[in-house]
Design an enzyme around this catalytic site. Structure first.
Site: not given
Length: 164
Positions: A13-14, A53, A76, A126, A136
């Site tokens: 994640d970024g 990301e 994501d 999320h 995240d």
């Protein structure tokens, strides 16, 4: 080609606060069926969410030094998944990435992409996915570190845009 090696999962994640602004990425790597786990995160003083990301995926893949591994990358980011699954990345490369952003990172990505057997799995952010939520939180924390790295390419591009 099917390989019967162990599968490696890379969760990434970024994030960027302000987009652009301070950003970070996080990676969780596991070799399925073994106790091996690795967590990586870094923060940058001025960057974008998409850069973080993509950098997370790149760094995660670069950590796999043994060639031709079976890897599933969980992200994501449709910014990453769509160009790969729809093969847009090949067209971009043929057109020398004309009018594309983050060319430096896409080129770096392509340098490692064919070294492994990689599947990209998009996951909704999320939505209580343990490793995605972990990455995240960690990427957000990385963006708040005191000693943030410099995303030299992005910052130089932004300086050049201001001059023109």
């Amino acid at each position: 080609m099917i390989s019967y090696k162990k599968t490696i999962h890379i969760y990434t994640d970024g994030s960027s606060k302000g987009n652009p602004g301070p950003g970070g990425y996080a990676i969780f790597i596991e070799i399925v069926g073994t106790p091996y786990k690795k967590i990586i995160s870094e923060g940058f003083r001025y960057t974008t969410n998409n850069r973080m990301e993509l950098l997370a995926v790149i760094v995660g893949l670069e950590k796999i030094t043994k060639k031709k591994q079976n890897i599933i990358v969980f992200t994501d980011s449709k910014y990453i998944v769509n160009p790969i699954q729809n093969n847009w990345i090949s067209k971009w490369k043929k057109n020398n990435f004309y009018k594309k952003k983050n060319v430096d990172l896409w080129i770096r990505f392509l340098e490692i992409f064919d070294k492994h057997f990689i599947i990209f799995q998009w996951i909704k952010s999320h939505k209580n996915h343990y490793f995605n939520d972990f990455c995240d939180r960690l990427s957000g924390k990385a963006s708040k570190n005191k000693n943030l790295k410099i995303d030299y390419v992005y910052e130089k591009e932004q300086q050049n845009l201001k001059k023109s």
